[in-house]
Design an enzyme around this catalytic site. Structure first.
Site, PDB file in Angstrom:
ATOM      1  N   GLY A  20       0.815  -1.208   0.000  1.00  0.00           N
ATOM      2  CA  GLY A  20       0.000   0.000   0.000  1.00  0.00           C
ATOM      3  C   GLY A  20       0.845   1.253   0.000  1.00  0.00           C
ATOM      4  N   ASP A  71      -2.760   6.802   2.671  1.00  0.00           N
ATOM      5  CA  ASP A  71      -2.156   7.751   1.728  1.00  0.00           C
ATOM      6  C   ASP A  71      -0.894   7.253   1.020  1.00  0.00           C
ATOM      7  OD1 ASP A  71      -0.389   7.755   3.826  1.00  0.00           O
ATOM      8  OD2 ASP A  71      -0.819   9.805   4.476  1.00  0.00           O
ATOM      9  N   ASP A 124       1.130 -11.152   6.677  1.00  0.00           N
ATOM     10  CA  ASP A 124       1.688 -10.301   5.616  1.00  0.00           C
ATOM     11  C   ASP A 124       3.036  -9.727   6.035  1.00  0.00           C
ATOM     12  OD1 ASP A 124      -0.138  -8.927   7.465  1.00  0.00           O
ATOM     13  OD2 ASP A 124       0.496  -7.105   6.451  1.00  0.00           O
TER      14      ASP A 124
HETATM   15  P1  AMP Z   1       1.410  -3.102   8.218  1.00  0.00           P
HETATM   16  O1  AMP Z   1       0.560  -3.267   9.423  1.00  0.00           O
HETATM   17  O2  AMP Z   1       2.341  -1.921   8.266  1.00  0.00           O
HETATM   18  O3  AMP Z   1       2.117  -4.337   7.816  1.00  0.00           O
HETATM   19  O4  AMP Z   1       0.431  -2.731   7.027  1.00  0.00           O
HETATM   20  C1  AMP Z   1      -0.676  -3.508   6.667  1.00  0.00           C
HETATM   21  C2  AMP Z   1      -1.160  -3.082   5.320  1.00  0.00           C
HETATM   22  O5  AMP Z   1      -1.518  -1.701   5.322  1.00  0.00           O
HETATM   23  C3  AMP Z   1      -0.151  -3.243   4.190  1.00  0.00           C
HETATM   24  O6  AMP Z   1      -0.858  -3.624   3.057  1.00  0.00           O
HETATM   25  C4  AMP Z   1       0.399  -1.850   4.031  1.00  0.00           C
HETATM   26  O7  AMP Z   1       0.901  -1.622   2.738  1.00  0.00           O
HETATM   27  C5  AMP Z   1      -0.814  -1.007   4.319  1.00  0.00           C
HETATM   28  N1  AMP Z   1      -0.465   0.335   4.791  1.00  0.00           N
HETATM   29  C6  AMP Z   1       0.054   0.671   5.988  1.00  0.00           C
HETATM   30  N2  AMP Z   1       0.241   2.006   6.066  1.00  0.00           N
HETATM   31  C7  AMP Z   1      -0.170   2.526   4.893  1.00  0.00           C
HETATM   32  C8  AMP Z   1      -0.243   3.842   4.350  1.00  0.00           C
HETATM   33  N3  AMP Z   1       0.144   4.919   5.021  1.00  0.00           N
HETATM   34  N4  AMP Z   1      -0.717   3.975   3.095  1.00  0.00           N
HETATM   35  C9  AMP Z   1      -1.122   2.915   2.383  1.00  0.00           C
HETATM   36  N5  AMP Z   1      -1.092   1.663   2.835  1.00  0.00           N
HETATM   37  C10 AMP Z   1      -0.627   1.461   4.068  1.00  0.00           C
HETATM   38 MG    MG Z   2       3.312  -4.948   6.504  1.00  0.00          MG
END
Ligand code: AMP
Ligand code: MG
Length: 534
Positions: A108, A141, A276
């Protein structure tokens, strides 16, 4: 290795070349089916500024430190300039978050620039984290803020130098853009400086990369990804086929077990072990609300989002890893059509982990080897002693290395008024008598064990100090570096990077970075409490 400058880096984007692409070129948030990735360009940044660069990572790509100081480098790793040979994409993956299937997640806010092949034929994928929205950004974002980027950059490198398998970090840049974040999800959003880390890894494939295709019944893509992973990341296993799939899964179980043992050795708590965030290569990946144990507490989790269930607490990391591996097994089982051998690998995970944990603890304690008849009890007692009073785990083990047995006949001669661990305790007063006596009783048994082991002090101390770090990325140190960086002073980020390059060495003049957490940091945001907001 001959060194290259930026424009002579060799890109060979095999992931993109050999796996199915999303035919839709629009950068709109959506479900992407039948594809492993979507092409997307990084967002332009307003005024990039270099904060820090890891010269050893640059070196493994074939870049000199001078090349990292050029404007070209800054433009490329802030996303403003796509170099010839790069082919930027965001990967599609899914995942189980906090035990529940979350569907499509994907990169993301990560954009894979391409894969560099260096002069010794190593393949390194480069990925910008925080480089703007992708089809996988859902409601967010695509950006990252300085505080979380400093934490990811420093911790990746700290872990590597500690000898813990991890993705690496090449660079940390400020974007010059402001990013809005509600750090504690309490309705108080603030603007923060935006930043981008360039992560580097042989592969960014996750457990969730397989789960997504399985969940959708896209067996063909699932098989393509698995065959690709085996050909490229596990070539020693031979050509893809049922036997190879099983050997592959068994290896993923083993490397994951070994990684968790290393986390336990250094006191690292990942904080968000969603599927993930689990690398197929057994690398620590996705540094979010992670934390370092200060006082030894198996129930501690740094993640405020996890405060209630404590799913991702220190002492439960092996159990969660196993649960995650079971999800991976479920995802690939339809290709293998047999469940028993997958189950056997999962069963082996626990024995591999337990054996690894015992060997690791025996090393931390300075024994030649783990004595299965006696040492388990000694270790269990130690873990209880460490919890009698808040005891800094890192300092405790360095103190323990200084315990002397040379010239000692038996353990009776130890000072009964004081433990040798006084600088490791968090409370100001001396230990209550009962706790001191319990600690000294353990110490006597430990010294008896050392006498049986017979290793001379000097040799044992050296061995212990090679596995018990003096310098770790203490939560409050990272926060102090962030506080300074946010007002334009990046010196502490760079100083920590330097100190953490030699975590096992005594570093005269740097002792302040080895001290236990000061009281002001006990309940401060960023020091003891972290949210997923980043
Ligand atoms: P995480 O918990 O950081 O592993 O993120 C879980 C999911 O949310 C993943 O698909 C990330 O790419 C997405 N994600 C986290 N923060 C953001 C952000 N600011 N913008 C877009 N996607 C995000
Ligand atoms: Mg992640």
């Amino acid at each position: 290795m001959t060194t290259r400058t930026l424009d002579t880096l060799t890109f060979d984007n095999r992931f993109v070349r050999e796996l199915p692409a999303d035919p839709d070129a629009s950068n709109e948030r959506r479900q992407v089916t039948g594809a492993c990735y979507s092409r997307v360009l990084p967002k332009r940044t307003r005024q990039p500024e270099m904060v820090a660069c890891a010269r050893e990572v640059a070196e493994s790509l074939g870049l000199t430190e001078e090349a990292c100081a050029t404007d070209d480098f800054l433009q490329a790793f802030s996303g403003n300039k796509v170099l010839p040979g790069m082919d930027p994409v965001a990967n599609c993956y899914g995942g189980h978050q906090f035990g529940n299937w979350a569907g499509q997640l994907g990169d993301g806010r990560a954009i894979n620039l391409g894969e560099v092949v260096n002069d010794v034929d190593q393949r390194w994928a480069l990925q910008l984290k925080g480089a703007g929205p992708t089809p996988y950004s859902r409601t967010a974002d695509g950006l990252a803020v300085l505080r979380s980027s400093v934490r990811e950059f420093l911790c990746s490198e700290a872990m590597h130098h500690l000898g813990v398998p991890t993705t690496r970090a090449l660079s940390l840049v400020l974007t010059g853009d402001q990013v809005l974040r509600d750090m504690f999800y309490d309705g108080n959003p603030k603007t923060e400086p935006g930043a981008i880390v360039c992560r580097v890894s042989p592969s960014f494939t996750r457990f969730g990369s397989f789960e997504i295709f399985s969940s959708r019944g896209e067996w063909d893509v699932l098989q393509q990804l698995l065959d690709y992973t085996i050909r490229v990341d596990f070539p020693h296993l031979g050509s893809p086929g049922i036997e190879t799939y099983l050997a592959w899964f068994d290896e993923v179980c083993r490397t994951t077990a070994d990684m968790i043992v290393e986390w336990m050795r250094v006191g690292f708590v990942h904080g968000v072990m969603n599927t993930d965030n689990m690398s197929i290569l057994g690398l620590t990946i996705d540094y979010g609300p992670y934390g370092w144990l200060e006082d030894y507490d198996p129930d501690w989790t740094p993640n405020t989002t996890d405060a209630e269930g404590r799913r991702y607490r220190f002492g439960q990391q092996s159990q969660v890893a196993l649960w995650n591996l079971a999800q991976l097994a479920r995802a690939v089982a339809p290709l293998i059509k047999q469940v028993e051998p997958l189950q056997a690998s999962l069963d082996n995970f626990l024995s591999r982990y337990n054996d690894g944990y015992h060997d690791m603890m025996a090393q931390k304690l300075g024994f030649k080897e783990f004595d299965s008849a006696k040492d388990k009890e000694l270790i269990d007692e130690l873990l209880a002693v460490l919890q009698l009073s808040e005891t800094d785990m890192t300092i405790f083990f360095r103190d323990l290395a200084d315990v002397s047995i040379d010239g000692r006949a038996a353990a009776d001669g130890i000072d009964a008024t004081q433990t040798p661990f006084d600088d490791a305790y968090y409370q100001a007063d001396p230990l209550p008598d009962e706790q001191r006596d319990q600690t000294l009783a353990w110490l006597r048994r430990y010294i008896d064990r050392l006498l049986r082991d017979g290793t001379p002090d000097r040799v044992r101390r050296e061995r212990m100090n090679a596995v018990n770090p003096k310098y770790v990325l203490r939560n409050y140190l990272a926060q102090m570096a962030i506080d300074k960086s946010e007002v334009g002073d990046h010196s502490m980020v760079n100083e920590l990077l330097e100190v953490l390059r030699r975590p096992y060495d005594e570093q005269p003049g740097k002792e302040e970075f080895a001290k236990k957490r000061p009281e002001w940091a006990r309940h401060r945001a960023g020091c003891s409490m972290l949210s997923c907001s980043s």
